[in-house]
Design a protein around this motif. Structure first.
Motif, short mmCIF file in Angstrom:
data_model
loop_
_atom_site.label_atom_id
_atom_site.label_comp_id
_atom_site.label_asym_id
_atom_site.label_seq_id
_atom_site.Cartn_x
_atom_site.Cartn_y
_atom_site.Cartn_z
N ARG A 124 -16.62 7.17 26.31
CA ARG A 124 -17.00 7.15 25.35
C ARG A 124 -18.43 6.40 25.63
NH1 ARG A 124 -15.00 10.10 21.04
NH2 ARG A 124 -13.79 11.09 22.27
N PHE A 125 -18.21 5.44 25.20
CA PHE A 125 -20.07 4.29 25.69
C PHE A 125 -19.71 3.58 27.06
CE2 PHE A 125 -17.58 4.31 21.51
CZ PHE A 125 -18.80 5.22 20.85
N PRO A 126 -20.90 4.67 27.86
CA PRO A 126 -20.77 3.71 29.62
C PRO A 126 -21.73 2.59 29.32
CG PRO A 126 -21.18 6.62 28.85
CD PRO A 126 -21.13 5.39 27.46
N GLY A 127 -21.42 1.96 29.92
CA GLY A 127 -22.29 0.16 30.07
C GLY A 127 -22.34 -0.60 28.99
N VAL A 128 -21.57 -0.16 27.79
CA VAL A 128 -21.69 -0.94 26.67
C VAL A 128 -19.83 -1.92 27.18
CG1 VAL A 128 -20.46 -1.76 23.98
CG2 VAL A 128 -22.03 0.74 25.15
N PRO A 129 -19.89 -3.66 26.81
CA PRO A 129 -19.12 -4.47 27.72
C PRO A 129 -18.34 -3.98 26.46
CG PRO A 129 -21.34 -5.38 27.08
CD PRO A 129 -21.68 -4.15 27.01
N VAL A 130 -17.00 -4.69 27.55
CA VAL A 130 -15.37 -4.33 26.01
C VAL A 130 -15.37 -6.07 25.68
CG1 VAL A 130 -13.62 -3.63 25.53
CG2 VAL A 130 -15.64 -2.88 26.35
N VAL A 131 -14.69 -6.73 24.48
CA VAL A 131 -14.71 -7.67 23.86
C VAL A 131 -13.34 -7.10 23.40
CG1 VAL A 131 -14.80 -10.01 22.37
CG2 VAL A 131 -16.78 -8.95 23.93
N ALA A 132 -12.53 -8.10 24.21
CA ALA A 132 -10.66 -8.10 23.72
C ALA A 132 -10.42 -9.37 22.59
CB ALA A 132 -9.55 -7.82 24.53
N TYR A 133 -9.52 -9.04 21.73
CA TYR A 133 -8.97 -10.34 20.54
C TYR A 133 -8.10 -10.48 22.06
CZ TYR A 133 -7.52 -12.52 16.52
OH TYR A 133 -7.24 -13.26 15.24
N VAL A 134 -7.58 -11.76 21.96
CA VAL A 134 -5.93 -12.56 23.04
C VAL A 134 -5.30 -11.23 22.21
CG1 VAL A 134 -7.05 -14.26 23.77
CG2 VAL A 134 -6.39 -14.49 21.50
N ASN A 135 -5.50 -11.31 20.59
CA ASN A 135 -3.73 -10.44 20.71
C ASN A 135 -4.13 -8.90 20.84
OD1 ASN A 135 -4.51 -12.52 18.36
ND2 ASN A 135 -3.33 -11.52 16.91
N THR A 136 -3.84 -9.03 22.67
CA THR A 136 -3.09 -8.11 22.96
C THR A 136 -2.84 -7.81 24.69
OG1 THR A 136 -5.92 -8.29 24.18
CG2 THR A 136 -5.85 -6.65 22.95
N SER A 137 -2.71 -7.07 24.89
CA SER A 137 -1.26 -6.79 26.28
C SER A 137 -2.03 -7.22 27.44
CB SER A 137 -0.67 -5.76 25.96
OG SER A 137 -1.99 -4.36 26.92
N ALA A 138 -1.28 -7.97 28.40
CA ALA A 138 -2.25 -8.55 29.48
C ALA A 138 -2.61 -6.87 30.04
CB ALA A 138 -1.04 -8.70 30.76
N ASP A 139 -2.04 -5.54 29.70
CA ASP A 139 -3.23 -4.81 30.92
C ASP A 139 -4.32 -4.13 29.46
OD1 ASP A 139 -2.77 -1.49 31.34
OD2 ASP A 139 -1.74 -1.28 29.28
N VAL A 140 -4.48 -4.77 28.92
CA VAL A 140 -5.85 -4.04 27.77
C VAL A 140 -6.78 -5.60 28.49
CG1 VAL A 140 -7.09 -4.72 25.70
CG2 VAL A 140 -4.59 -3.30 25.57
N ALA A 192 -6.68 -6.33 31.07
CA ALA A 192 -7.16 -6.43 32.47
C ALA A 192 -8.58 -5.96 32.14
CB ALA A 192 -6.28 -5.65 33.49
N GLU A 193 -9.07 -4.55 30.86
CA GLU A 193 -9.47 -3.77 30.95
C GLU A 193 -10.80 -3.77 30.78
OE1 GLU A 193 -9.48 -0.35 32.68
OE2 GLU A 193 -6.89 -0.21 33.18
N VAL A 194 -11.01 -5.75 30.19
CA VAL A 194 -12.19 -5.70 29.72
C VAL A 194 -12.97 -6.81 29.77
CG1 VAL A 194 -10.50 -4.98 26.86
CG2 VAL A 194 -10.95 -7.49 27.67
N ASP A 195 -14.04 -6.91 29.81
CA ASP A 195 -15.09 -8.12 30.02
C ASP A 195 -14.83 -9.14 30.26
OD1 ASP A 195 -17.26 -5.65 31.62
OD2 ASP A 195 -16.70 -5.38 28.77
N ILE A 196 -14.66 -9.26 28.90
CA ILE A 196 -14.05 -10.51 28.17
C ILE A 196 -13.06 -10.74 26.69
CG2 ILE A 196 -15.61 -10.73 26.28
CD1 ILE A 196 -16.54 -13.64 27.50
N CYS A 197 -12.15 -11.97 26.96
CA CYS A 197 -11.34 -12.00 26.28
C CYS A 197 -11.87 -12.81 24.41
CB CYS A 197 -10.33 -12.47 25.92
SG CYS A 197 -8.86 -11.32 27.30
N CYS A 198 -11.22 -13.31 23.17
CA CYS A 198 -11.81 -13.91 22.17
C CYS A 198 -10.95 -14.78 21.58
CB CYS A 198 -13.18 -13.29 21.42
SG CYS A 198 -12.32 -11.76 20.76
N THR A 199 -10.70 -15.56 20.60
CA THR A 199 -10.09 -15.60 19.68
C THR A 199 -10.70 -15.39 18.34
OG1 THR A 199 -9.70 -17.84 19.76
CG2 THR A 199 -8.36 -17.15 21.03
N SER A 200 -9.65 -15.46 17.41
CA SER A 200 -10.93 -16.00 16.09
C SER A 200 -11.21 -16.97 16.34
CB SER A 200 -9.70 -15.71 14.84
OG SER A 200 -8.30 -16.97 15.50
N SER A 201 -11.39 -17.72 16.36
CA SER A 201 -12.08 -19.28 17.30
C SER A 201 -13.46 -19.21 17.26
CB SER A 201 -11.76 -20.54 17.84
OG SER A 201 -10.53 -21.37 16.86
#
Ligand code: 13P
Ligand code: SF4
Length: 370
Positions: free
Chosen positions: A172-188, A190-199
């Motif tokens: 849906r949003f080609p080329g837009v990077p994806v940030v995942a909160y660490v509160n996600t499964s390993a599967d997620v 593996a699909e994103v560009d970088i993780c983050c935490t609330s810190s």
């Protein structure tokens, strides 16, 4: 600024609710029985009382003396078994005081636990927290044994999104990077560009040097990040079932009762809650805020075991406790930690095919310079 867009499973023709957790507590397997050590005695004896007295001194403000004889034999046994099993216990700030102060080797927020997991020397990690935290430790230590005392300890955020959802967002949003909160499964992860935490969520979003990012899965953390940056945030509609229950009205009522009270909140709370707070930060940032400011009375708007843990450390700070418990964190108990060490269960496994990409997303976050 407000969120640019908010997406949920219903945007991809999927039901918005009712996704079941894949996590189930397995019965004791033949392999676990075969590698079991003898179950230690759990009697309350003068020797147990003597051996655990220094630990009780740490928690006496929050654990009544009448409860200690039931906990102390487990605590002594767990601390001895850790040595026998070459194991360390990593515990999140939401674990109960008898775990946090009496058996944990390393405590912290999600970021601290991920960083510490990369430094562990022991061959076994027992993760006292929820499943995504144990998976993160496994991703960072694929060669080590990582155990979680109850694999049903899930998280409403982690179960709100799948790797397939991330792929649909990318379409849906080609080329837009994806940030995942660490509160996600390993599967997620593996699909994103970088993780983050609330810190570090704002820092991670800004580190990408783009004007738009997709941020999954916590819509409230996404709103908080959007309020702190000029980067446009496209968010996922997940929420923490503990923090979304707080309301701005509730916070106002604490202030009306005592205008001098200090109120600090976790960024998984809705915006009307954060608007009433004196400080917003991750669990570790909240603890440090109380340590540094040493307020007379404080309300910690987060999971309520954390207030007990801080209270045990700072007995003269008066804690007002709105008691919202995380049912997943509370699945971890002394009895299950003991079982973990006796039977070496429950083994956390991550599909080898996704370990490398998931690890890249977590390490990219860990390696960001402050
Ligand atoms: P922290 O990273 O702030 O510890 O938060 C983790 C969590 O699950 C909060 O609900
Ligand atoms: Fe997940 Fe919320 Fe529990 Fe944290 S408190 S583990 S975000 S459900």
């Amino acid at each position: 600024m407000p969120l640019a867009e908010l997406y949920g499973p219903e945007h991809f023709g999927q039901p918005a609710h009712g996704r079941s957790s894949p996590l189930a507590r397995a019965p004791l397997s033949a392999a676990e029985k075969a590698r079991a050590l003898p179950m230690p005695s759990l009697e309350w004896t003068p020797e147990v009382e003597r051996a655990t007295a220094p630990l009780y001194a740490r928690v006496q403000k929050v654990i009544p003396p009448v409860e200690w004889p039931f906990m102390a034999p487990y605590i002594k046994a767990i601390n001895e078994l850790k040595i026998q099993r070459d194991a360390v216990i990593l515990a999140h700030n939401y674990q109960t005081p008898e775990i946090f102060h009496c058996v944990a080797d390393i405590v912290g927020d999600s970021l601290q636990l991920a960083i510490e997991a990369t430094k562990v020397k022991a061959s076994t990690i027992v993760q006292c927290g929820v499943h995504f935290m144990a998976e993160t430790s496994k991703i960072l230590n694929p060669e080590k044994r990582v155990l979680i005392p109850d694999s049903r300890a899930g998280c409403s955020l982690a179960s709100s999104i799948t790797g397939a959802d991330v792929r649909l967002l990318r379409e849906r949003f080609p080329g837009v990077p994806v940030v995942a909160y660490v509160n996600t499964s390993a599967d997620v992860k593996a699909e994103v560009d970088i993780c983050c935490t609330s810190s570090n969520a704002v820092q991670v979003v800004e580190s990408l040097g783009v004007d738009r990012v997709i941020f999954v899965p916590d819509q409230y953390l996404a709103k908080y990040v959007a309020s702190q940056t000029t980067v446009k945030i496209i968010a996922w509609k997940g929420a923490c079932e503990v923090h979304e229950r707080f309301t701005g009205d509730e916070l106002r009522s604490y202030r009306e009762a005592d205008p001098s009270v200090q109120i600090i909140a976790h960024p998984e709370c809705p915006p009307d809650v954060l608007a009433e707070a004196d400080f917003t930060g991750s669990t570790a940032h909240m603890i440090n805020w109380v340590r540094n400011k040493h307020p007379k009375r404080v309300v910690m708007i987060t999971e309520c075991s954390m207030a007990d843990n801080v209270q045990a450390e700072l007995p003269d700070v008066e804690m007002v406790r709105p008691c919202n418990l995380c049912p997943h964190m509370k699945r971890i108990t002394l009895a299950k930690i003991l079982d973990s060490l006796v039977y070496l269960r429950e083994d956390v496994t991550v599909d080898p095919a996704i370990i490398a990409p998931a690890r890249r997303s977590v390490e990219r976050m860990i390696n960001l310079k402050n």
